[in-house]
Design an enzyme around this catalytic site. Structure first.
Site, PDB file in Angstrom:
ATOM      1  N   ARG A   1     -10.413  -1.813  10.781  1.00 52.06           N
ATOM      2  CA  ARG A   1     -10.981  -1.044   9.637  1.00 52.06           C
ATOM      3  C   ARG A   1     -11.012  -1.463   8.487  1.00 52.06           C
ATOM      4  O   ARG A   1      -9.909  -1.463   7.993  1.00 52.06           O
ATOM      5  CB  ARG A   1     -10.582   0.505  10.077  1.00 52.06           C
TER       6      ARG A   1
ATOM      7  N   GLU B   1      -4.143  13.993  13.315  1.00 50.41           N
ATOM      8  CA  GLU B   1      -5.202  13.439  14.426  1.00 50.41           C
ATOM      9  C   GLU B   1      -4.528  12.274  14.855  1.00 50.41           C
ATOM     10  O   GLU B   1      -4.399  11.352  14.283  1.00 50.41           O
ATOM     11  CB  GLU B   1      -6.560  13.506  13.924  1.00 50.41           C
TER      12      GLU B   1
ATOM     13  N   ARG C   1      -0.689   7.086   6.757  1.00 52.52           N
ATOM     14  CA  ARG C   1      -1.234   7.091   8.232  1.00 52.52           C
ATOM     15  C   ARG C   1      -2.411   6.159   8.601  1.00 52.52           C
ATOM     16  O   ARG C   1      -3.161   5.948   9.867  1.00 52.52           O
ATOM     17  CB  ARG C   1      -1.675   8.273   9.032  1.00 52.52           C
ATOM     18  N   HIS C   2      -3.019   5.182   7.685  1.00 55.66           N
ATOM     19  CA  HIS C   2      -3.919   4.232   7.939  1.00 55.66           C
ATOM     20  C   HIS C   2      -3.664   2.906   7.908  1.00 55.66           C
ATOM     21  O   HIS C   2      -2.766   2.643   6.898  1.00 55.66           O
ATOM     22  CB  HIS C   2      -5.127   4.672   6.901  1.00 55.66           C
TER      23      HIS C   2
ATOM     24  N   GLU D   1     -11.250  -0.037   5.668  1.00 54.19           N
ATOM     25  CA  GLU D   1     -11.032   1.202   4.627  1.00 54.19           C
ATOM     26  C   GLU D   1     -10.155   0.917   3.498  1.00 54.19           C
ATOM     27  O   GLU D   1      -8.955   0.047   3.955  1.00 54.19           O
ATOM     28  CB  GLU D   1     -10.531   2.405   5.341  1.00 54.19           C
TER      29      GLU D   1
ATOM     30  N   ARG E   1      -0.019   5.419  15.730  1.00 54.13           N
ATOM     31  CA  ARG E   1       0.227   6.637  15.029  1.00 54.13           C
ATOM     32  C   ARG E   1       0.675   7.834  15.885  1.00 54.13           C
ATOM     33  O   ARG E   1       1.473   8.410  15.524  1.00 54.13           O
ATOM     34  CB  ARG E   1      -1.602   7.258  14.795  1.00 54.13           C
TER      35      ARG E   1
ATOM     36  N   SER F   1      -9.618  10.613  19.119  1.00 54.58           N
ATOM     37  CA  SER F   1     -10.978  11.131  18.884  1.00 54.58           C
ATOM     38  C   SER F   1     -11.687  10.994  20.290  1.00 54.58           C
ATOM     39  O   SER F   1     -11.525   9.746  20.709  1.00 54.58           O
ATOM     40  CB  SER F   1     -11.684  10.527  17.637  1.00 54.58           C
TER      41      SER F   1
END
Length: 530
Positions: A302, A453, A310-311, A304, A504, A456
């Site tokens: 990712r 979270e 948490r990323h 991002e 996570r 998903s």
């Protein structure tokens, strides 16, 4: 005989006696000097009991049949037995010239080793050699196990090894960039030192990650990645027992699998390509290939710019996909059973590891129910509203509202693990199936641990025309995912699945404050080494 003659004889005898005495003294001094020279030159008759192992002996020269005992296995049952252990020198200190203490560490476990001068066994030179070993050097230690009457505070194993032989396998440099003892300290230790007016060295996160090889040697880190391994293994074993088939999907893609700008783009032999944001498209294609139930454990990328706790830009995804017969709750049923079983397994089989983590990073055991709580998104929004927090009923939850909802759920239902489902369609990926009774919502779900979270999932769209429309609406170039869309034109069963971030899960189960603690070599927007 005259008096003079007798006097001369007595003098000669005295002189001779004195000469003999002086000769004995000379020989004694020469012997002492020779012994000192021998010690200085390292010519010790017991020299075979210690020293640096020559490189040829470490090049698979021979199989000797020797048996090494794991440091973590040493306990009272080994009393009076001879053992051979291999590990790193965590500390070494001398007590005078005749005694040295070594703490030897192997995979997070430590044992105290005592080197004491003894005739025909241990020389002063051997004691000197032992105290000269640099921290983190690799050594082999042979000795006899004893059980002291008092607890050993400086080691995990409550036995001592009285050393008979010690050999250095690999020397560490004398000055390490970080010390393991510093990196292993808990916040409580810093607080106690501060109260006592002492100052301890604090190793910050960036320094830890730069010297990650050393940082990984702390007991807590050794435990964290063993817990991670247990989760991965149990995930695989459980799904296989449920009829899932393990697959491996490509990580080089012609188009993005999730949409959006968070994709690493690259040139693939002159063709634009990207790294897979998830195995989503190919695991659905595997369902269309009649595998019925599939799972994958592999890297996810990712792009991002999320500099949060948490990323990550690269993490390990635990993904599953399955045919459903009637309702997407079938997928949630699998998630429910899977994670309750994982949590049970960790609590039962990883007690030593969890205790090692708690020693540096204290945390309370995760609270979870035997049957996982399920709330609709609208029910979650209502709970927040009743607590005075307004949330867009057709929007997403941000990090703050997720945490607040987690607190409300814990207070009301006494669980830190729950499922929130029927999310607004607008905040879900293009392949998510809309609800039959309200197209503004979807047959999707997220799963939370301690208010964050981790999973998903959803029922997927299996109708190619709807997929095409949804992909275009999400800004995805349909021609880049043509084979994926085409796979649904040949007959596709209703299906659904979920994706989990392994790092996570570990972070939240152990209530750690940063995901970089659970990634072996983290990749985030600021770091691509080591």
């Amino acid at each position: 005989m005259s008096g003079r003659r007798r006097s001369e004889c007595s003098s000669k005898k005295a002189a001779k006696k004195e000469a003999v005495k002086l000769e004995k003294q000379r020989r004694k001094e020469e012997s002492a000097a020779a012994a000192a020279t021998t010690a200085d030159d390292g010519l010790d008759p017991l020299a075979a009991n210690y020293g640096d192992v020559p490189l040829p002996d470490l090049q698979s020269k021979a199989v000797t049949g020797r048996k090494w005992t794991a440091v973590g296995d040493l306990d009272g049952s080994f009393k009076d037995k001879e053992v051979l252990v291999r590990g790193r020198v965590q500390t070494s200190r001398a007590v005078g010239k005749n005694i040295a203490f070594l703490v030897v560490r192997e995979m997070g476990f430590t044992v105290q080793c005592v080197v004491t001068v003894a005739p025909e066994l241990v020389s002063r030179q051997m004691v000197k050699f032992a105290t000269g070993l640099s921290r983190e050097s690799h050594v082999d230690v042979e000795g006899i196990v004893s059980v002291p009457g008092e607890p050993i505070k400086g080691a995990s194993q409550q036995v001592e090894v009285h050393v008979r032989k010690v050999y250095c396998i690999s020397k560490a440099v004398p000055n390490l960039p970080i010390n393991i003892e510093d990196a292993a300290r808990s916040e409580a230790e810093f607080e106690r030192a501060s109260e006592a007016g002492e100052q301890l060295v604090r190793v910050n996160q960036d320094t830890r990650l730069t010297h990650r090889v050393l940082d990984l040697r702390t007991p807590a880190n050794q435990a964290i990645f063993r817990v991670q391994c247990q989760i991965e293994n149990f995930f695989r074993q459980f799904l296989i027992s449920e009829g899932f088939v393990g697959i491996h999907t490509p990580k080089l893609m012609a188009g993005s699998s999730e949409g959006g700008a968070a994709v690493f783009r690259l040139d693939y032999k002159g063709t634009p390509a990207c790294l897979a944001q998830s195995p989503q498209l190919h695991k659905q294609m595997a369902i269309n290939g009649d595998f019925g139930r599939v799972f994958e454990i592999g890297p996810v990328f990712r792009a991002e710019d999320s500099n949060t706790h948490r990323h990550l830009c690269e993490f390990i995804g635990l993904d599953a996909e399955m045919e459903i017969k009637e309702h997407y709750s079938e997928v949630m049923d699998v998630v429910d059973r899977l994670f309750v079983a994982i949590f049970d397994s960790l609590n039962e089989n990883c007690q030593k590891e969890l205790e090692a983590i708690r020693k540096q990073y204290p945390f309370e055991p995760l609270k979870y129910l035997r049957r996982t709580l399920r709330l609709t998104f609208q029910e979650g929004v209502q709970m927040l509203k009743e607590a005075g927090i307004e949330v867009d009923p057709l929007g997403d939850l941000n990090t703050e509202t997720e945490r607040k909802l987690g607190q409300l759920v814990l207070k009301k239902y006494n669980t830190e693990f729950y499922i929130l489902h029927r999310y607004p369609l607008a905040v879900r990926p293009f392949y998510t199936m809309p609800c039959f009774d309200d197209p503004a919502y979807s047959n999707s779900f997220d799963v939370f641990i301690r208010g964050e979270e981790i999973i998903s999932g959803a029922q997927r769209v299996h109708v190619p025309e709807i997929l095409t429309t949804r992909a275009e609406a999400c800004g995805i170039k349909v021609d880049t995912i043509g084979p994926y869309i085409d796979s649904f034109r040949y007959g596709a069963p209703p299906h659904g699945g979920f994706g989990v971030g392994l790092e996570r899960v570990v972070m939240l189960f152990c209530d750690l404050n940063n995901i970089r603690k659970t990634s072996l070599y983290p990749r985030d927007p600021q770091r691509i080494t080591p």
